[in-house]
Design a protein around this motif. Structure first.
Motif, PDB file in Angstrom:
ATOM      1  N   ALA A 302       0.966   8.079  15.747  1.00  0.00           N
ATOM      2  CA  ALA A 302       1.566   6.974  15.604  1.00  0.00           C
ATOM      3  C   ALA A 302       2.059   6.295  16.792  1.00  0.00           C
ATOM      4  O   ALA A 302       2.238   5.215  17.263  1.00  0.00           O
ATOM      5  N   HIS A 303       2.394   7.381  17.855  1.00  0.00           N
ATOM      6  CA  HIS A 303       2.558   7.106  19.376  1.00  0.00           C
ATOM      7  C   HIS A 303       1.604   6.519  19.860  1.00  0.00           C
ATOM      8  O   HIS A 303       1.587   5.400  20.666  1.00  0.00           O
ATOM      9  N   ARG A 304       0.521   6.815  19.753  1.00  0.00           N
ATOM     10  CA  ARG A 304      -0.820   6.224  20.258  1.00  0.00           C
ATOM     11  C   ARG A 304      -1.413   5.155  19.568  1.00  0.00           C
ATOM     12  O   ARG A 304      -1.858   4.051  20.298  1.00  0.00           O
ATOM     13  N   ARG A 305      -1.430   5.024  18.214  1.00  0.00           N
ATOM     14  CA  ARG A 305      -2.339   3.871  17.743  1.00  0.00           C
ATOM     15  C   ARG A 305      -1.273   3.065  16.697  1.00  0.00           C
ATOM     16  O   ARG A 305      -1.759   2.277  16.360  1.00  0.00           O
ATOM     17  N   GLY A 306      -0.065   3.489  16.515  1.00  0.00           N
ATOM     18  CA  GLY A 306       0.566   2.658  15.652  1.00  0.00           C
ATOM     19  C   GLY A 306       0.917   3.267  14.385  1.00  0.00           C
ATOM     20  O   GLY A 306       0.091   4.135  14.058  1.00  0.00           O
ATOM     21  N   ALA A 313      -4.329   7.575   8.760  1.00  0.00           N
ATOM     22  CA  ALA A 313      -4.780   9.270   8.893  1.00  0.00           C
ATOM     23  C   ALA A 313      -4.240  10.316   8.308  1.00  0.00           C
ATOM     24  O   ALA A 313      -4.946  11.238   7.916  1.00  0.00           O
ATOM     25  N   ILE A 314      -2.798  10.178   8.089  1.00  0.00           N
ATOM     26  CA  ILE A 314      -2.141  11.346   7.490  1.00  0.00           C
ATOM     27  C   ILE A 314      -2.475  11.433   5.898  1.00  0.00           C
ATOM     28  O   ILE A 314      -2.920  12.531   5.321  1.00  0.00           O
ATOM     29  N   ALA A 315      -2.970  10.413   5.118  1.00  0.00           N
ATOM     30  CA  ALA A 315      -3.538  10.229   3.983  1.00  0.00           C
ATOM     31  C   ALA A 315      -4.811  10.783   3.748  1.00  0.00           C
ATOM     32  O   ALA A 315      -4.972  11.607   2.927  1.00  0.00           O
ATOM     33  N   HIS A 316      -5.534  10.509   4.875  1.00  0.00           N
ATOM     34  CA  HIS A 316      -6.912  11.323   4.889  1.00  0.00           C
ATOM     35  C   HIS A 316      -6.809  12.733   5.032  1.00  0.00           C
ATOM     36  O   HIS A 316      -7.562  13.404   4.329  1.00  0.00           O
TER      37      HIS A 316
END
Length: 339
Positions: A302-306, A313-316
């Motif tokens: 979240a800090h790097r990509r929003g 990404a977490i859902a994946h």
């Protein structure tokens, strides 16, 4: 004569049955009324029966399995390329047979009645939520023409209804209109509570529910949706296959030596993908175990990509974790990051 495979094109009242021999040549391709279909299949020697995974297919899959047939369900999108000539029931039934012979086809597991009951509750719940949202949106639009503005959210709608009812500056027609909308709103909320209570109660009959509920971000809504859709994930060879089926993996664009990954494909199960996205959002916002490697990794993304990309990404990652836990029949154990 025993057929190698029988392809069934299902419909509401008229079915088409196409049987082929060992050389995939049609032995019969006949039309059957719904009342005659079961008796016709009972007369056939046990063989492979193939149908599209669509309307009433799981019911007929259970019924034909009891007759001794080996039933396979094919996703409808994999049958379309094999339809030759005009679009009709005869060609559709033959296309189902031909599609079933492909070596890499992934068949859909037949759902039990219990799974379909849970999925029915989810569909009704989804419709009630849409109706509730549509009602409040309509109230926003209608009342704004009378200078009545209120914020979004269920609580704000209820507060507005009470304020309008007690106001002396609002006409009786508007008061009665808001009262009707609020009464309908409360009725929808009451029905939602009943549906959610049934979903929570039904989880007790599934042994894998405890495993799913141990995963961060997975509550009884997501757990019941996973059970209804994939059972124990036995239809997938790997966690990657499950993530691809959900449509939360990047879409690849490649030609020659050039290749890059784009946005997620969104090819798979839309409802289950949405629920896992909600669960991933809960991991970032509400999961209290700050030292869990899953949350630490999500916060770094979240800090790097929003925030939104981190949620996907977490859902994946949640999808992969769920599949592994179901296959190994173990509970989720947080992996702590040492300070």
């Amino acid at each position: 004569m025993k057929c190698r495979t029988i392809g069934i094109d299902l419909a509401k009242s008229v079915f088409q049955a196409c049987g082929v021999n060992q050389h995939l040549k049609p032995v019969f391709n006949q039309r059957l009324a719904r009342r005659d279909f079961y008796a016709f299949m009972a007369e056939q020697p046990p063989t492979q029966v193939v149908m599209e995974a669509c309307y009433s297919s799981h019911y007929w899959g259970r019924e034909l399995t009891q007759l001794g047939h080996t039933v396979c369900l094919i996703p409808a999108q994999h049958v379309t390329p094999f339809v030759r000539g005009n679009k009709n029931d005869r060609n559709d039934a033959l296309a189902i047979v031909e599609a079933s012979q492909r070596p890499n086809i992934r068949f859909v597991p037949i759902k039990s009645e219990a799974q379909q009951e849970v999925m029915a509750l989810h569909r009704i719940r989804e419709r009630l939520i849409k109706n509730k949202t549509a009602l409040t949106n309509q109230a926003h639009g209608l009342l704004s023409d009378f200078g009545i503005i209120f914020s979004q959210g269920e609580r704000c709608f209820s507060v507005m209804a009470h304020i309008v009812a007690a106001s002396s500056h609002v006409s009786e027609n508007i008061k009665s209109l808001v009262a009707m909308l609020h009464e309908e709103f409360l009725g929808l909320k009451a029905k939602l509570k009943v549906i959610e209570a049934k979903l929570k109660q039904n989880l007790t009959q599934f042994p894998q529910a405890e495993i799913l509920l141990s995963v961060p971000g997975v509550g009884y809504i997501i757990a019941s949706a996973l059970i209804a859709c994939i059972d124990k994930g036995q239809a997938f060879k790997s966690a990657k296959d499950f993530a691809v089926w959900l449509g939360i993996t990047p879409r690849q664009y490649a030609s020659g030596s050039h290749s890059y990954m784009g946005k997620i494909s969104k090819r798979g199960h839309r409802y289950l993908r949405k629920q896992l996205i909600h669960g991933a959002r809960a991991v970032l916002n509400r999961y209290k175990n700050e030292n869990d490697a899953l949350k630490v990794w999500g916060e770094s993304v979240a800090h790097r990509r929003g925030f939104n990309k981190a949620v996907v990404a977490i859902a994946h990652k949640l999808a992969r974790i769920v599949w592994h836990l179901l296959q190994k029949d173990v509970m989720y154990q947080p992996q702590h990051i040492k300070a």
